[in-house]
Design a protein around this motif. Structure first.
Motif, short mmCIF file in Angstrom:
data_model
loop_
_atom_site.label_atom_id
_atom_site.label_comp_id
_atom_site.label_asym_id
_atom_site.label_seq_id
_atom_site.Cartn_x
_atom_site.Cartn_y
_atom_site.Cartn_z
N ASP A 98 -6.01 -7.85 1.46
CA ASP A 98 -5.96 -6.90 2.57
C ASP A 98 -5.14 -7.46 3.72
OD1 ASP A 98 -7.39 -5.13 1.19
OD2 ASP A 98 -9.31 -5.49 2.20
N ALA A 99 -5.38 -8.75 3.99
CA ALA A 99 -4.67 -9.37 5.11
C ALA A 99 -3.17 -9.38 4.84
CB ALA A 99 -5.16 -10.80 5.31
N ALA B 290 2.76 -4.67 6.29
CA ALA B 290 2.91 -3.37 6.95
C ALA B 290 3.40 -3.51 8.39
CB ALA B 290 1.59 -2.62 6.93
N THR B 291 3.31 -4.71 8.95
CA THR B 291 3.72 -4.86 10.34
C THR B 291 5.08 -5.52 10.51
OG1 THR B 291 2.48 -6.91 10.42
CG2 THR B 291 1.38 -4.95 11.27
N ILE B 292 5.74 -5.82 9.39
CA ILE B 292 7.09 -6.37 9.52
C ILE B 292 8.01 -5.26 10.00
CG2 ILE B 292 9.00 -7.46 8.29
CD1 ILE B 292 6.98 -8.35 6.20
N LEU C 193 -0.05 2.55 3.64
CA LEU C 193 -0.70 1.45 2.94
C LEU C 193 -0.29 1.41 1.48
CD1 LEU C 193 -4.33 1.13 4.27
CD2 LEU C 193 -2.46 -0.50 4.38
N LYS C 194 -0.11 2.60 0.89
CA LYS C 194 0.28 2.67 -0.50
C LYS C 194 1.65 2.04 -0.72
CE LYS C 194 -0.14 6.19 -4.03
NZ LYS C 194 0.12 7.59 -4.27
N GLU C 195 2.54 2.30 0.25
CA GLU C 195 3.89 1.74 0.13
C GLU C 195 3.86 0.23 0.32
OE1 GLU C 195 6.33 5.65 1.69
OE2 GLU C 195 5.71 4.12 3.11
N ALA C 196 3.08 -0.22 1.29
CA ALA C 196 2.96 -1.66 1.52
C ALA C 196 2.39 -2.33 0.28
CB ALA C 196 2.08 -1.93 2.73
#
Lengths: 503, 51
Positions: A6-7, A13-15, B15-18
């Motif tokens: 998750d981490a 996702a924050t890049i 989230l799915k893409e990540a």
């Protein structure tokens, strides 16, 4: 474990989006610099081909002392995957991902395969040759590892080239395609020439350590160049990811691809022409050396003459195709040039005229360049936008298989004639003339096949011209390409975008 | 797209893409590991270390 995951996800996702390899939204015109960057994948393909067929071929036989028959078998292994190109292309056509990518995942996987193959290849070859204590090991370890390495590289090359070309076709408009084809061919050729020179220079003084450095260096260069080539190239289509549509099975997609069009005829032309032009590739140098008594330095320059002819051919083909010529006509003229070219090569032996041979070789390169460019452009143009991957996969499958069979067949025919009883009394050109004559025959057959395809194209164009405006717009096309259907040039065959959805 | 509740800024990835990006990373690491293991075995066959 799951909290770590998750981490990581949150971190990714924050890049910032600037550092992610996504292209901007499908832009109107792709600049040449970006296409040039994309074509770097062809450099890695050329490098892999030279390494397998040229450099390692010699190193395995001369320095490592591996039996020539085993070397030939290993080098032929990647050919096993060639027919699967059509399937790979089809898979990338229908690929679904949350990111909205179709081509990038396959090019990346192909790159990983190529990298993996090169990473284990030098050690596999050293074990195969019984280096140091490997002589005590079971022979299947070396043979199996070497076969695996060659298979991995071969599969990777097929995958990268097929899907890479499909991505290039996706990115440009139909009238721009000749430019892309020319660029791809030139980069392949430059990659091959450049890496042949570099590998030859680095491996002057062979040591096992040097071999490891060279092959693994090639692996790293492959990943680096392909990453640069891919970066921010493929536009994302998020709508595709969420769209629910049933995708056709491979068999149905194939039937759709060949039905009512000249696709099969074009593949036939490609097979005949590729075999016709390719059969002598490895025989020109020994022919020059044994029959015309050229020195080693001069026969090596023959390859340069052949390549120069090819480059001129690509340049001419790009020019006339951008001016609106029919790609099949370009292929026709290329084949037409090939006929006298091989005539000159055949005649040069008995006449003992080296200049005639060199001119013939240059013309053969020119003809092959025109033919290759014309047929690849024709393939790109004839493919419906939704089946670009399948079309280029079929092109690659036929082209690679035909080239492989041609080279093998040329060598086999020559060796068979040399083994005939009383072969010692034959003239020096006796083993070569039948191969060159066979090439002439194949080229004449290719000319005939092109004529047939052209006739069928004209007939199809006649019948579809009146029905086309009734075709409804395809939602798939709209997302790819904002220009209205009517403004898009249709090439010689109707771009029936509705085909896939009509199934 | 903007009403997607899963969307995380500043990338604009859901989230799915990540997760898909993450899966490339994981797969790449696995392939890397397998290749490295095989390469070590092959080196050990020709020039054994650890007696």
């Amino acid at each position: 474990m799951s909290s770590l995951r998750d981490a990581t996800l949150r971190k990714i996702a924050t890049i910032g989006p600037r550092y992610l390899p996504f292209a901007d939204v499908a832009s109107e015109a792709v600049p040449l610099s970006r296409l040039l960057r994309l074509s770097l994948f062809q450099v890695t393909v050329g490098m892999a081909l030279v390494l397998l067929v040229g450099t390692l071929n010699r190193v395995m036989i001369v320095e490592l002392g591996v039996p020539a028959s085993l070397v030939g078998l290993m080098i032929a292994l990647p050919l096993v995957f060639a027919p699967f190109r059509a399937f790979i292309g089809y898979r990338s056509d229908i690929h679904k991902s949350a990111l909205g990518w179709r081509r990038v995942p396959y090019i990346w996987k192909g790159t990983m395969l190529q990298f993996g193959g090169f990473a284990i290849m030098p050690f596999a070859l050293l074990v195969l040759s019984g280096y140091d204590q490997a002589a005590d090991a079971a022979p299947w370890i070396g043979q199996g590892a070497a076969a695996l390495a060659f298979l991995l590289v071969g599969a990777g090359v097929h995958m990268v080239q097929t899907v890479g070309l499909a991505l290039a076709t996706d990115l440009v408009e139909v009238e721009e395609q000749p430019k892309v084809v020319g660029l791809m061919y030139v980069m392949l050729l430059l990659g091959m020439i450049g890496s042949a020179l570099i590998f030859g220079w680095i491996l002057r003084d062979y040591t096992p350590g040097r071999l490891v450095q060279v092959v693994q260096g090639a692996a790293v260069v492959t990943v680096a160049l392909n990453l640069v080539a891919l970066w921010k190239q493929e536009p994302r289509d998020r709508a595709r990811a969420s769209r629910v549509e049933t995708q056709p099975e491979f068999r149905d997609a194939w039937r759709l691809f060949v039905k009512g069009r000249t696709a099969l005829g074009l593949l036939m032309v490609i097979a005949l022409g590729t075999m016709g032009f390719g059969m002598a590739d490895v025989l020109l140098e020994p022919y020059g050396g044994q029959v015309l008594n050229l020195s080693v330095a001069m026969t090596t320059q023959l390859t340069a003459v052949l390549a120069a002819g090819g480059l001129i051919g690509f340049a001419i083909a790009s020019k006339v195709l951008l001016d609106g010529a029919n790609p099949l006509d370009v292929a026709w003229f290329g084949t037409l040039i090939g006929v006298p070219a091989f005539g000159l090569i055949i005649a040069a032996g008995p006449l003992g005229l080296a200049p005639v041979f060199v001119i013939g070789t240059g013309l053969a390169g020119l003809g092959a360049g025109l033919f290759g460019h014309g047929t690849l452009t024709a393939t790109m143009r004839s493919a419906p936008r939704a089946q670009v991957g399948l079309a280029l996969g079929a092109w690659g499958a036929v082209q690679a298989t035909a080239a492989g069979i041609a080279v093998a067949l040329g060598g086999v025919i020559r060796d068979l004639i040399l083994r005939l009883p009383g072969a010692e009394s034959f003239r020096a050109e006796a083993p070569y003339t039948p191969v060159f004559t066979l090439e002439l025959a194949l080229l004449v057959m290719a000319l005939w096949a092109i004529w047939l395809v052209r006739r069928k194209q004209a007939r199809l164009f006649q019948t579809t011209r009146y029905t086309q405006p009734q075709d409804g717009p395809d939602p798939d096309v709209v997302t790819h390409d904002p220009t209205p259907l009517t403004r898009r040039p249709t090439g010689e065959e109707p771009h029936d975008h509705g085909r896939l959805t009509a199934l | 797209m903007s009403d997607d509740p899963d969307k995380v800024w500043p990338t604009g990835l859901t989230l799915k893409e990540a997760e898909e990006v993450h899966s490339y990373l994981i797969d790449g690491t696995r392939v890397f590991g397998a290749i490295a293991l095989l390469a070590h075995v092959l080196v050990a066959v020709s020039t054994p270390w650890l007696g």
